[in-house]
Structures are given as structure tokens and as C-alpha cells.
Design a protein around this motif. Structure first.
Motif, PDB file in Angstrom:
ATOM      1  N   ALA A 259     -19.560 -83.845   0.505  1.00  0.00           N
ATOM      2  CA  ALA A 259     -20.822 -83.262   0.966  1.00  0.00           C
ATOM      3  C   ALA A 259     -21.659 -82.742  -0.198  1.00  0.00           C
ATOM      4  O   ALA A 259     -22.889 -82.856  -0.193  1.00  0.00           O
ATOM      5  CB  ALA A 259     -20.541 -82.134   1.956  1.00  0.00           C
ATOM      6  N   VAL A 260     -20.999 -82.179  -1.218  1.00  0.00           N
ATOM      7  CA  VAL A 260     -21.733 -81.552  -2.332  1.00  0.00           C
ATOM      8  C   VAL A 260     -22.109 -82.572  -3.403  1.00  0.00           C
ATOM      9  O   VAL A 260     -23.256 -82.630  -3.849  1.00  0.00           O
ATOM     10  CB  VAL A 260     -20.890 -80.419  -2.952  1.00  0.00           C
ATOM     11  CG1 VAL A 260     -21.564 -79.867  -4.205  1.00  0.00           C
ATOM     12  CG2 VAL A 260     -20.684 -79.307  -1.937  1.00  0.00           C
ATOM     13  N   PHE A 261     -21.145 -83.396  -3.816  1.00  0.00           N
ATOM     14  CA  PHE A 261     -21.376 -84.297  -4.940  1.00  0.00           C
ATOM     15  C   PHE A 261     -21.589 -85.751  -4.526  1.00  0.00           C
ATOM     16  O   PHE A 261     -22.113 -86.539  -5.301  1.00  0.00           O
ATOM     17  CB  PHE A 261     -20.205 -84.219  -5.929  1.00  0.00           C
ATOM     18  CG  PHE A 261     -19.996 -82.845  -6.496  1.00  0.00           C
ATOM     19  CD1 PHE A 261     -20.964 -82.252  -7.291  1.00  0.00           C
ATOM     20  CD2 PHE A 261     -18.835 -82.130  -6.235  1.00  0.00           C
ATOM     21  CE1 PHE A 261     -20.779 -80.984  -7.820  1.00  0.00           C
ATOM     22  CE2 PHE A 261     -18.639 -80.866  -6.759  1.00  0.00           C
ATOM     23  CZ  PHE A 261     -19.620 -80.284  -7.553  1.00  0.00           C
ATOM     24  N   GLY A 262     -21.116 -86.135  -3.327  1.00  0.00           N
ATOM     25  CA  GLY A 262     -21.316 -87.507  -2.851  1.00  0.00           C
ATOM     26  C   GLY A 262     -20.659 -88.560  -3.717  1.00  0.00           C
ATOM     27  O   GLY A 262     -21.201 -89.641  -3.903  1.00  0.00           O
ATOM     28  N   MET A 263     -19.470 -88.257  -4.254  1.00  0.00           N
ATOM     29  CA  MET A 263     -18.822 -89.190  -5.179  1.00  0.00           C
ATOM     30  C   MET A 263     -17.952 -90.230  -4.478  1.00  0.00           C
ATOM     31  O   MET A 263     -17.540 -91.194  -5.086  1.00  0.00           O
ATOM     32  CB  MET A 263     -17.973 -88.410  -6.195  1.00  0.00           C
ATOM     33  CG  MET A 263     -18.800 -87.541  -7.118  1.00  0.00           C
ATOM     34  SD  MET A 263     -17.815 -86.775  -8.427  1.00  0.00           S
ATOM     35  CE  MET A 263     -16.788 -85.654  -7.473  1.00  0.00           C
TER      36      MET A 263
ATOM     37  N   LEU B 246     -18.710 -79.348 -14.176  1.00  0.00           N
ATOM     38  CA  LEU B 246     -17.267 -79.313 -14.430  1.00  0.00           C
ATOM     39  C   LEU B 246     -16.492 -79.286 -13.112  1.00  0.00           C
ATOM     40  O   LEU B 246     -15.382 -79.826 -13.024  1.00  0.00           O
ATOM     41  CB  LEU B 246     -16.912 -78.094 -15.283  1.00  0.00           C
ATOM     42  CG  LEU B 246     -15.442 -78.003 -15.740  1.00  0.00           C
ATOM     43  CD1 LEU B 246     -15.018 -79.277 -16.456  1.00  0.00           C
ATOM     44  CD2 LEU B 246     -15.235 -76.794 -16.643  1.00  0.00           C
ATOM     45  N   ASP B 247     -17.074 -78.672 -12.076  1.00  0.00           N
ATOM     46  CA  ASP B 247     -16.470 -78.743 -10.744  1.00  0.00           C
ATOM     47  C   ASP B 247     -16.291 -80.194 -10.310  1.00  0.00           C
ATOM     48  O   ASP B 247     -15.240 -80.599  -9.795  1.00  0.00           O
ATOM     49  CB  ASP B 247     -17.351 -78.010  -9.720  1.00  0.00           C
ATOM     50  CG  ASP B 247     -16.919 -76.564  -9.529  1.00  0.00           C
ATOM     51  OD1 ASP B 247     -15.810 -76.224  -9.971  1.00  0.00           O
ATOM     52  OD2 ASP B 247     -17.679 -75.795  -8.935  1.00  0.00           O
TER      53      ASP B 247
ATOM     54  N   GLU C 252     -11.165 -79.772   0.966  1.00  0.00           N
ATOM     55  CA  GLU C 252     -11.740 -79.949  -0.359  1.00  0.00           C
ATOM     56  C   GLU C 252     -12.385 -81.324  -0.507  1.00  0.00           C
ATOM     57  O   GLU C 252     -13.427 -81.481  -1.154  1.00  0.00           O
ATOM     58  CB  GLU C 252     -10.674 -79.746  -1.444  1.00  0.00           C
ATOM     59  CG  GLU C 252     -10.230 -78.304  -1.632  1.00  0.00           C
ATOM     60  CD  GLU C 252     -11.290 -77.468  -2.339  1.00  0.00           C
ATOM     61  OE1 GLU C 252     -12.373 -77.987  -2.656  1.00  0.00           O
ATOM     62  OE2 GLU C 252     -11.028 -76.278  -2.582  1.00  0.00           O
ATOM     63  N   ARG C 253     -11.774 -82.328   0.084  1.00  0.00           N
ATOM     64  CA  ARG C 253     -12.362 -83.671   0.020  1.00  0.00           C
ATOM     65  C   ARG C 253     -13.677 -83.717   0.792  1.00  0.00           C
ATOM     66  O   ARG C 253     -14.652 -84.351   0.348  1.00  0.00           O
ATOM     67  CB  ARG C 253     -11.383 -84.709   0.571  1.00  0.00           C
ATOM     68  CG  ARG C 253     -10.183 -84.933  -0.316  1.00  0.00           C
ATOM     69  CD  ARG C 253      -9.300 -86.061   0.176  1.00  0.00           C
ATOM     70  NE  ARG C 253      -8.115 -86.152  -0.670  1.00  0.00           N
ATOM     71  CZ  ARG C 253      -8.096 -86.740  -1.856  1.00  0.00           C
ATOM     72  NH1 ARG C 253      -9.201 -87.305  -2.310  1.00  0.00           N
ATOM     73  NH2 ARG C 253      -7.000 -86.772  -2.575  1.00  0.00           N
ATOM     74  N   LEU C 254     -13.706 -83.085   1.963  1.00  0.00           N
ATOM     75  CA  LEU C 254     -14.953 -83.027   2.724  1.00  0.00           C
ATOM     76  C   LEU C 254     -16.028 -82.300   1.927  1.00  0.00           C
ATOM     77  O   LEU C 254     -17.189 -82.742   1.879  1.00  0.00           O
ATOM     78  CB  LEU C 254     -14.715 -82.324   4.067  1.00  0.00           C
ATOM     79  CG  LEU C 254     -13.832 -83.040   5.090  1.00  0.00           C
ATOM     80  CD1 LEU C 254     -13.736 -82.200   6.357  1.00  0.00           C
ATOM     81  CD2 LEU C 254     -14.395 -84.417   5.424  1.00  0.00           C
TER      82      LEU C 254
ATOM     83  N   GLY D  61     -27.882 -78.671  -9.444  1.00  0.00           N
ATOM     84  CA  GLY D  61     -28.873 -78.428  -8.415  1.00  0.00           C
ATOM     85  C   GLY D  61     -28.486 -77.259  -7.540  1.00  0.00           C
ATOM     86  O   GLY D  61     -27.475 -76.575  -7.761  1.00  0.00           O
ATOM     87  N   LEU D  62     -29.301 -77.028  -6.520  1.00  0.00           N
ATOM     88  CA  LEU D  62     -29.109 -75.858  -5.674  1.00  0.00           C
ATOM     89  C   LEU D  62     -27.823 -75.941  -4.860  1.00  0.00           C
ATOM     90  O   LEU D  62     -27.068 -74.971  -4.762  1.00  0.00           O
ATOM     91  CB  LEU D  62     -30.323 -75.704  -4.741  1.00  0.00           C
ATOM     92  CG  LEU D  62     -30.291 -74.483  -3.814  1.00  0.00           C
ATOM     93  CD1 LEU D  62     -30.224 -73.199  -4.635  1.00  0.00           C
ATOM     94  CD2 LEU D  62     -31.511 -74.477  -2.896  1.00  0.00           C
ATOM     95  N   ILE D  63     -27.534 -77.120  -4.265  1.00  0.00           N
ATOM     96  CA  ILE D  63     -26.350 -77.248  -3.395  1.00  0.00           C
ATOM     97  C   ILE D  63     -25.053 -77.077  -4.187  1.00  0.00           C
ATOM     98  O   ILE D  63     -24.171 -76.310  -3.777  1.00  0.00           O
ATOM     99  CB  ILE D  63     -26.380 -78.591  -2.641  1.00  0.00           C
ATOM    100  CG1 ILE D  63     -27.555 -78.602  -1.653  1.00  0.00           C
ATOM    101  CG2 ILE D  63     -25.066 -78.824  -1.907  1.00  0.00           C
ATOM    102  CD1 ILE D  63     -27.699 -79.897  -0.894  1.00  0.00           C
ATOM    103  N   PRO D  64     -24.864 -77.778  -5.324  1.00  0.00           N
ATOM    104  CA  PRO D  64     -23.632 -77.543  -6.099  1.00  0.00           C
ATOM    105  C   PRO D  64     -23.492 -76.096  -6.557  1.00  0.00           C
ATOM    106  O   PRO D  64     -22.386 -75.543  -6.554  1.00  0.00           O
ATOM    107  CB  PRO D  64     -23.782 -78.495  -7.290  1.00  0.00           C
ATOM    108  CG  PRO D  64     -24.666 -79.580  -6.804  1.00  0.00           C
ATOM    109  CD  PRO D  64     -25.648 -78.896  -5.900  1.00  0.00           C
ATOM    110  N   THR D  65     -24.612 -75.459  -6.954  1.00  0.00           N
ATOM    111  CA  THR D  65     -24.544 -74.061  -7.382  1.00  0.00           C
ATOM    112  C   THR D  65     -24.146 -73.152  -6.231  1.00  0.00           C
ATOM    113  O   THR D  65     -23.289 -72.266  -6.374  1.00  0.00           O
ATOM    114  CB  THR D  65     -25.899 -73.615  -7.956  1.00  0.00           C
ATOM    115  OG1 THR D  65     -26.228 -74.440  -9.075  1.00  0.00           O
ATOM    116  CG2 THR D  65     -25.852 -72.163  -8.392  1.00  0.00           C
TER     117      THR D  65
END
Length: 441
Positions: A94-98, A205-206, A88-90, A32-36
Motif C-alpha cells: 500500500a505504501v511503496f507499491g513494490m 531505507l524502510d 507488513e506485506r499489505l 513523499g507524504l504517505i511513506p513519511t
């Protein structure tokens, strides 16, 4: 620990609790747009930023002959990578919500400079630190490489056909004459589709790199649990040993002398009964007072073993009685408590003894004019937060002395309950004793 005294703990390490709120990522969060946008931003930053930790690493290695330079490079590198891991954890959340679980971190139990030095060694020798460092470098290199490839394809997609047409129309036989304009248009479309696919799909992959290097390994989690249980067992055994010595000391120093005095007074009264009845009555009255004093001191000892009010009426009532007792002994004290329900017996017992011992120390040693006890239950984390503040003289410390076992006993008791204990007591005061106790039953 309590807010009244603090001593250097033995050279063991305790594992910090871990966050376990891990949940699978949503099916659409990896693309999606945010991860990209995150990947492109990280690539732009990595072009400059990646040289910083690598330079520090190279400077540290080259400065080994100079001990000071090497040590400074190591310290800066460790703190830099710890901060980067946190960021990196933040970003990942925020990006992937895992909701990736945080691996356990070994915490030093020394004090002062020795604690800082030992903590530095614990961090740099941990798998968590090096996995975080590898994660940061790998993501930076991957994002930069992928973004460069995608943008190179996009440049070719837009410039390739125009260049092929221009070269065809020129008199120069060199260059891209082998690439006909129709073929250039076909390749441009393929390049544009490939670039779009890379920018959209590469963040998956990120996310995989995040899960791989930011998550605790099963072995590390199991090792943490084993260490935590081992520390809890040691704390329980040591706490029981300390408590037994405290009871022996209290009986020897208070109750036993009273009983000896009582027996001597009664024996003396017996010798006076036949020839000096008024003196005998006086001695019997003294014996009666000694007996009442011995009962009071015996009750205090028993209260330290098993406070009845705690089992019958709960932590709120028990702490209220402890605070009232401190006020009766000359230290104005207040209680701020929030408990929505009864807690597990072990948690209530440990919290009671923390407050009781801390206020006892305040009355005996602090010369304070105010004490504040705060007890709060955190429902989200299922933890009980206990703190005892006093405005008296500071300098409280946990020591290994056999004469001062109060705070050391509390420290051991709290760690046996898998809690955390700390004491803040600068020489000029104030003193704050705090403990965080797990409440999950």
C-alpha cells in the motif's frame, strides 16, 4: 484432492506456490507524504508494540523448564509473527507499491493434530519466518529512532533560539549562555532542515528493508523449485505405480472372470451340440451376453486409461459424459463448468480423472442423493479449479491400503501436475473434493 475420500499422506512436505508478481518500485514511491506518515505511525506503534514479541520471546526462553509454558509461548509467538508478516506485506504494498514476491512456504501433508504440529515446526524452522520477524523488529526500531531524532531536532529548532534569548536576558550565568542567539537561530534552521530531510528521505531505507527481508532469497527460490520438481517426479512415479495396480485389479476383478465364464460356457455348448441342440443354443446365447458384458467392462477399463472423448471433444464434453453416467447409476448429478478455451492436455486429463474417480466413489460408497461438479478457469492466475460435492455420508479418507487406491492415486496425480488437492469429509457429510491445477503451457 477429491471431494470423496482423504487419507494421511506420507510424511513429506510440499512447497506452497509463490507469488511472482514483483515489479520495480516507482521512482517517487519511496519518498513523499504517505511513506513519511507510515514511518511516523509505525514509530508510534513500535514504542508499545515491540515489547509484545520481545516479551513473548523472553517468557518462552525463561519458561523452558516448564514445558507447557514454553510450548504456549512458542505457539503464540509463531502465530503472532505470521500475522504480523502478512500485515507488513499489505502495508509495504500500500505504501511503496513494490509488489514484493512472497517466499515459498512449506506445507505439511499430514492430517489433523499431527498436521498442525508439523506445520508449526515447518514455520518456525524456516528462513521466511525469521526474516519476517527480523524485518518487523528492525523496522520498528529504525522508525522509532529516526522519528525521535527528527522530532528532537524540530523541538530544538523551535525552542532553542527562544531559550538562548531568555537565558541571555537573565542574570544566571549558567545554562546556554555559551550559545548566542544568532548562533541559536543558525543551528535552529539547520536542525529544521535536517528534521525535514530525515522525515522525507528516511522512508527510502524502510523500502530497502522491505525488499531485503520480505523478498525470497535466490537460494530459497531455487531450493523451492528443486523440491517442487522432486515432489512432482515422486508423484508421477507413484501415480503411475498406483494406476498400473488399478488396471491390474480392474482386469482381474471384472474382465478376466467374464472371459473365463465365457470360455466355460462356450466349451459346455460344444459338448451339447450333438445330443442337445436346444440346450446348446441356450448356452450360446448366454455366451453372447457374457461377451457383450465383457466388452462393456473392457471399455470401462480402457476409458480409465485414455478417454477418447476427452481428446476428441474436450473437457466439457468428457465431464458431461461422466456426470451422465453417474445419473444413470442412480445419483442425480449436475455440472457447472466454465472453460473459455482448451487447456493443456495434462491439465484436462487430471481434471477428468478427478471428477471420474470422485463420482465413482459417490456412486459406490456415499449413498448420496445429489452430486455437484464445478469446474472454473481462473484466467488471471492461469489455474483450473475443480470441485466435486456430494450430500452423502462423509468419512472419506486417503489411506495407504492396497484395496483403496482411488483417492491416493488422485492425490499423487495432482501433485505430479504441481497442483494442490484437498478433501473435506466430516463423518456426517457432506464431502467436498477440490483440486487446483496450473494451466500455464
Amino acid at each position: 484432492m477429491v471431494a470423496v475420500t482423504s487419507e494421511p499422506a506420507p510424511p513429506t512436505t510440499v512447497n506452497a506456490p509463490t507469488t511472482t508478481t514483483a515489479h520495480p518500485p516507482g521512482p517517487n514511491r519511496n519518498i513523499g507524504l504517505i511513506p513519511t506518515a507510515s514511518m511516523i505511525t509505525n514509530a508510534a506503534i513500535a514504542v508499545v508494540w515491540l515489547w509484545v514479541p520481545l516479551t513473548l520471546l523472553l517468557v518462552g526462553i525463561s519458561s523452558i523448564p516448564s514445558v507447557i509454558g514454553f510450548a504456549l509461548a512458542v505457539v503464540v509467538f509463531v502465530y503472532l509473527m505470521r500475522g504480523v508478516e502478512w500485515l507488513e506485506r499489505l502495508r509495504s504494498e500500500a505504501v511503496f507499491g513494490m509488489g514484493i514476491s512472497v517466499p515459498p512456504r512449506n506445507i505439511s501433508r499430514y492430517e489433523g493434530f499431527q498436521r498442525w504440529l508439523h506445520q508449526l515446526w515447518l514455520d518456525i524452522s524456516s528462513a521466511r519466518f525469521w526474516k519476517g520477524t527480523a524485518h518487523h523488529l528492525l523496522r520498528g526500531i529504525y522508525d522509532a529512532a529516526v522519528t525521535v531524532v527528527a522530532f528532537a531536532l524540530m523541538v530544538f529548532a523551535f525552542a532553542g533560539p527562544a531559550a538562548a534569548i531568555a537565558i541571555r536576558q537573565s542574570d544566571d550565568d549558567a545554562g546556554l549562555r555559551f550559545l548566542s542567539p544568532p548562533l541559536a537561530f543558525v543551528l535552529a534552521v539547520i536542525a529544521l532542515v535536517a528534521a525535514a530531510a530525515i522525515l522525507v528521505l528516511a522512508p527510502a531505507l524502510d523500502a530497502a528493508i522491505d525488499r531485503w527481508l520480505l523478498s525470497p532469497s535466490p537460494t530459497a527460490a531455487l531450493k523451492f523449485q528443486v523440491n517442487a520438481l522432486s515432489e512432482a517426479r515422486k508423484g508421477a512415479v507413484s501415480s503411475a505405480h498406483t494406476e498400473r495396480h488399478r488396471i491390474e485389479r480392474d482386469l482381474h476383478d471384472s474382465v478376466q472372470p467374464r472371459l473365463v465364464s465365457l470360455a466355460m460356457t462356450i466349451g459346455l455348448a460344444q459338448t451339447k451340440l450333438d445330443n442337445d441342440l436346444p440346450e446348446a443354443k441356450k448356452l450360446i446365447a448366454e455366451a453372447h451376453e457374457d461377451a457383450k458384458s465383457a466388452l462393456v467392462e473392457l471399455r470401462n477399463v480402457v476409458r480409465g486409461i485414455a478417454p477418447t472423448i476427452l481428446a476428441d471433444r474436450g473437457l466439457d464434453a468428457a465431464l458431461s459424459s461422466v456426470v451422465q453416467r453417474a445419473e444413470n447409476l442412480g445419483v442425480p448429478a449436475s455440472l457447472d463448468i466454465h472453460l473459455p478455451r482448451r487447456l493443456p492436455d495434462e491439465t484436462e486429463s487430471v481434471a477428468y480423472f478427478i471428477v471420474a474417480e470422485a463420482l465413482t466413489n459417490v456412486v459406490k460408497h456415499a449413498h448420496a442423493t445429489q452430486a455437484v461438479v464445478t469446474v472454473r478457469y481462473d484466467e488471471a492466475a492461469e489455474q483450473l479449479h475443480v470441485s466435486v460435492f456430494d450430500n452423502g455420508r462423509g468419512g472419506a479418507a486417503i489411506t495407504t491400503s492396497e484395496e483403496a487406491t482411488g483417492l491416493r492415486g488422485l492425490d499423487e496425480r495432482v501433485h505430479a501436475a504441481n497442483g494442490t488437492f484437498s478433501v473435506s469429509s466430516p463423518p456426517s457429510g457432506p464431502t467436498i473434493v477440490t483440486a487446483v491445477l496450473p494451466c500455464a503451457s
